[in-house]
Design a protein around this motif. Structure first.
Motif: not given
Lengths: 199, 199
Positions: A1-2, A4-5, A28, A31, B54, B60-62, B86
């Motif tokens: 999805m990301s 970075l995450l 999370l 954030l 976002y 959503n996280l992006s 998220v």
């Protein structure tokens, strides 16, 4: 999805006891923290990892060449407590019952994990004793097979100082432990080394 | 003992679920990691915190302006699943049972915590629906008081789209849950919404 995450979660989950779920929860949560606050945390970790030193006398963690305990003039320099690792120093310091110096071995002898006596700071301990002034060495090892092996090995190496008092921390039933759940070795030892009750 | 150690422990223990003991254990573990490895971890965290975006469509996280889900041509753009945060997107994605889009509110209405509807991305949801193409909105809120309040509020706001199908995720006894320990509201709801057994 990301990515970075994903990167942050993957890196955090390398830490012991931090699984992917926990790492995700922590990431999370960041954030909701200020960017400044997160950066202060990562900077503190980086600074710790790159600038931390080991005390030249006792091998304890230190911000300078000699640690705060070794350079404290109020500590009793005639007693040295030998421990396996840095965490043990903190645990003993937290009791506020000990005013001597420490010696951090940096591990225990473990043939299974390929840790030989030469991998530990044992020679440094002997050098310190040779310089004179140390009257007692307290051995505060874990009651594991490796701890006992290390204890035995160091005791033998210390045999060349006949006037040195060498002691072992007391073994027995810990406070809060129930006899029913203690192992036989501990119970047998505790029975054998019973102490008189004052009355 | 060491300010470098204290700083790292104090900063790490700001994270939820990380007490001083755990922070100390993690920090001391970092000594056994390569300096390079620790730096890779802190850099990943810093990059995540500073570069994460976002999604302009679903919040959503992006890594970019529009998230990978919203820009994936294989996703069904006629269904939007509204979630609180998220982490919920990740949980639903993990089931691999959903192929529509998401809408992340960024929280729930909570007068106690001072979170008003205007603090959530509800207007953005309505704008997206106004653009057309959305046939169903699935509301996937928690079964907390705040979740139910948010559900109720959004349902009312969606009333101005009479052709839109609005659904709620099924409530009932979770898999692995025991009836004995379920609360009365859940049991009553599960009884009332019983489904025929195929035989």
């Amino acid at each position: 999805m990301s990515e970075l995450l994903d990167d942050a979660v993957r890196e955090l989950s390398r830490l012991p006891g931090i699984g992917r779920r926990t790492a995700l929860r922590l990431t999370l949560h960041m954030l909701r923290m200020d960017e400044e606050e997160v950066r202060r945390m990562t900077a503190a970790i980086d600074r710790f990892r790159s600038d931390i030193k080991y005390c030249a006398r006792c091998n304890n963690l230190s911000d300078s060449d000699v640690c705060t305990i070794c350079s404290d003039p109020s500590r009793d320099r005639s007693v040295v407590c030998v421990v396996e690792q840095v965490g043990d120093v903190l645990s003993i310091e937290n009791t506020r019952q000990y005013n001597g110096l420490y010696h951090v071995l940096g591990g225990v002898i473990s043939p299974m994990q390929g840790i030989a006596p030469s991998d530990l700071k044992i020679d440094l301990l002997l050098e310190n004793i040779e310089k004179g002034g140390v009257k007692e060495v307290i051995l505060a090892m874990s009651t594991t097979v490796e701890g006992e092996t290390t204890l035995f090995y160091i005791t033998r190496r210390l045999a060349r100082f006949p006037d040195l008092k060498v002691t072992n921390i007391a073994r027995g039933i810990g406070f809060g432990d129930e006899i029913e759940y203690a192992d036989e070795l501990t119970i047998a030892h505790a029975l054998h080394n019973r102490t008189p009750v004052s009355r």
